[in-house]
Write a protein that holds these residues in place. Structure first.
Motif, PDB file in Angstrom:
ATOM      1  N   LEU A 108       0.829  -1.210   0.000  1.00 48.69           N
ATOM      2  CA  LEU A 108       0.000   0.000   0.000  1.00 48.69           C
ATOM      3  C   LEU A 108       0.861   1.256   0.000  1.00 48.69           C
ATOM      4  CD1 LEU A 108      -2.978   0.846   0.052  1.00 48.69           C
ATOM      5  CD2 LEU A 108      -2.832   0.947   2.542  1.00 48.69           C
ATOM      6  N   TRP A 120      -6.019   5.227  -4.598  1.00 47.58           N
ATOM      7  CA  TRP A 120      -5.276   4.777  -3.418  1.00 47.58           C
ATOM      8  C   TRP A 120      -6.163   4.832  -2.187  1.00 47.58           C
ATOM      9  CZ3 TRP A 120      -3.684   6.240   1.417  1.00 47.58           C
ATOM     10  CH2 TRP A 120      -2.631   5.510   1.988  1.00 47.58           C
ATOM     11  N   CYS A 123      -8.409   1.896  -2.088  1.00 45.23           N
ATOM     12  CA  CYS A 123      -7.677   0.698  -1.667  1.00 45.23           C
ATOM     13  C   CYS A 123      -7.444   0.711  -0.154  1.00 45.23           C
ATOM     14  CB  CYS A 123      -6.339   0.608  -2.394  1.00 45.23           C
ATOM     15  SG  CYS A 123      -6.461   0.139  -4.128  1.00 45.23           S
ATOM     16  N   ALA A 124      -7.055   1.853   0.378  1.00 41.88           N
ATOM     17  CA  ALA A 124      -6.829   1.964   1.821  1.00 41.88           C
ATOM     18  C   ALA A 124      -8.120   1.701   2.590  1.00 41.88           C
ATOM     19  CB  ALA A 124      -6.277   3.346   2.159  1.00 41.88           C
ATOM     20  N   ASP A 125      -9.235   2.221   2.084  1.00 36.77           N
ATOM     21  CA  ASP A 125     -10.538   1.951   2.709  1.00 36.77           C
ATOM     22  C   ASP A 125     -10.824   0.459   2.715  1.00 36.77           C
ATOM     23  OD1 ASP A 125     -10.892   4.640   3.064  1.00 36.77           O
ATOM     24  OD2 ASP A 125     -12.531   4.858   1.627  1.00 36.77           O
ATOM     25  N   LEU A 138      -3.944   1.799  10.642  1.00 37.56           N
ATOM     26  CA  LEU A 138      -3.358   1.605   9.317  1.00 37.56           C
ATOM     27  C   LEU A 138      -2.079   2.426   9.185  1.00 37.56           C
ATOM     28  CD1 LEU A 138      -3.465   0.480   6.430  1.00 37.56           C
ATOM     29  CD2 LEU A 138      -4.844   2.463   5.797  1.00 37.56           C
ATOM     30  N   ARG A 139      -2.105   3.656   9.648  1.00 41.56           N
ATOM     31  CA  ARG A 139      -0.915   4.505   9.588  1.00 41.56           C
ATOM     32  C   ARG A 139       0.250   3.865  10.335  1.00 41.56           C
ATOM     33  NH1 ARG A 139      -2.954   8.820  11.238  1.00 41.56           N
ATOM     34  NH2 ARG A 139      -2.854  10.263   9.463  1.00 41.56           N
ATOM     35  N   LEU A 142       2.019   1.047   8.246  1.00 37.02           N
ATOM     36  CA  LEU A 142       2.785   1.390   7.054  1.00 37.02           C
ATOM     37  C   LEU A 142       4.265   1.543   7.402  1.00 37.02           C
ATOM     38  CD1 LEU A 142       0.388   4.045   5.440  1.00 37.02           C
ATOM     39  CD2 LEU A 142       0.607   1.623   4.861  1.00 37.02           C
ATOM     40  N   LEU A 153      -4.400   9.870   3.866  1.00 35.11           N
ATOM     41  CA  LEU A 153      -5.040   9.188   5.000  1.00 35.11           C
ATOM     42  C   LEU A 153      -6.122  10.046   5.642  1.00 35.11           C
ATOM     43  CD1 LEU A 153      -1.928   7.530   6.702  1.00 35.11           C
ATOM     44  CD2 LEU A 153      -3.809   6.343   5.553  1.00 35.11           C
ATOM     45  N   CYS A 156      -9.378   9.182   4.071  1.00 34.00           N
ATOM     46  CA  CYS A 156      -9.818   7.779   4.120  1.00 34.00           C
ATOM     47  C   CYS A 156     -10.896   7.580   5.175  1.00 34.00           C
ATOM     48  CB  CYS A 156      -8.634   6.857   4.418  1.00 34.00           C
ATOM     49  SG  CYS A 156      -7.390   6.804   3.107  1.00 34.00           S
ATOM     50  N   HIS A 158     -12.703   4.117   7.243  1.00 33.62           N
ATOM     51  CA  HIS A 158     -12.782   2.662   7.405  1.00 33.62           C
ATOM     52  C   HIS A 158     -14.197   2.125   7.259  1.00 33.62           C
ATOM     53  CE1 HIS A 158     -14.011   4.145  11.370  1.00 33.62           C
ATOM     54  NE2 HIS A 158     -14.574   2.969  11.554  1.00 33.62           N
TER      55      HIS A 158
END
Length: 268
Positions: A108, A120, A123-125, A138-139, A142, A153, A156, A158
């Protein structure tokens, strides 16, 4: 698999040599081996001198990826990057290649340079929703958070249930709309997005309308109208290939303020 991975599984170098002679393994490049039925994209990444990463790895992990990313994405070590320029580059310090398929966080982070911002974010979601985590977690996963990734971010969420929902939310957010995500409506249930009185339901590519879901959707629409709400259903094609026209329809409702919730009248 790498030699280190194979040796960690209780094989010896003599075992590897015997397996190569018998055709049970093939040496793809120095220190890397493959079974006869190995994944073809992984083999290609290995032959190029790297690992399957970025968008290609996200697809292998089952992350939702928008169309348009069909080429092979390979990450390499810093030394290999000096020899070729067609590798995906991870922000921050280069990481070693320990396995042929990069983890989701590494892929990612790498994809932030190869994908559009909105793709992007979608995808992150998808990663967060499938793992049941939020942006902060998530942060922390990475390997490196650049200023660019940090800005993405912030956009984004969730709670998004599909890639199309993420795209619609982000596009409307950038136009200045206040978008509610997965709000609960009495007698209707959770809807994907809400702009005042306007409810947006975003179908995925795999959405199939069985008789049961058809009846359920129509009941939800009926209950919405009964509460003076406006329901609009967006297909996968509406979002991915017909967004300009779809946006016009949304704006036709929002520009005159039809989507705004009316305030209750007060007694004099």
């Amino acid at each position: 698999m790498s030699r280190a991975e194979l040796l960690a599984s209780d094989l010896t170098d003599n075992d590897l040599r015997r397996m190569v002679r018998r055709g049970e393994l093939t040496q793809v490049r120095r220190g890397w081996y493959a079974k006869p039925d190995a994944d073809t994209t992984a083999l290609s990444a290995c032959r190029r001198g790297g690992s399957l990463s970025c968008v290609s790895a996200l697809k292998k992990h089952g992350v939702w990826v928008p169309p348009g990313y069909d080429s092979l994405h390979v990450r390499a070590t810093k030394h290999a990057q000096c020899r070729r320029r067609d590798f995906c580059v991870l922000p921050g310090r280069p990481l070693p290649i320990d396995t042929i398929l990069d983890s989701v966080p590494v892929a990612l982070a790498c994809a932030a340079r190869c994908m559009t911002d909105e793709d992007w974010i979608a995808c992150a979601d998808s990663v967060m929703n499938s793992q049941g985590i939020k942006v902060a977690e998530l942060r922390s996963q990475l390997p490196y958070v650049s200023a660019h990734i940090d800005r993405l971010l912030l956009r984004c969420d969730h709670r998004s249930q599909s890639g199309t929902e993420s795209l619609v939310r982000d596009r409307l957010y950038l136009r200045g709309f206040h978008v509610e995500v997965q709000p609960a409506i009495d007698d209707v249930g959770h809807v994907d997005l809400k702009l005042g009185r306007l409810l947006l339901e975003c179908d995925s590519k795999l959405h199939h309308t069985s008789l049961e879901s058809y009846r359920k959707d129509r009941r939800r629409d009926r209950k919405s109208v009964a509460q003076n709400l406006i329901s609009m259903r967006l297909t996968y094609d509406d979002v991915l290939y017909g967004w300009d026209e779809t946006l016009e329809d949304i704006l036709a409702i929002t520009k005159p303020g039809k989507h705004r919730l009316s305030r209750p009248k007060t007694s004099p």
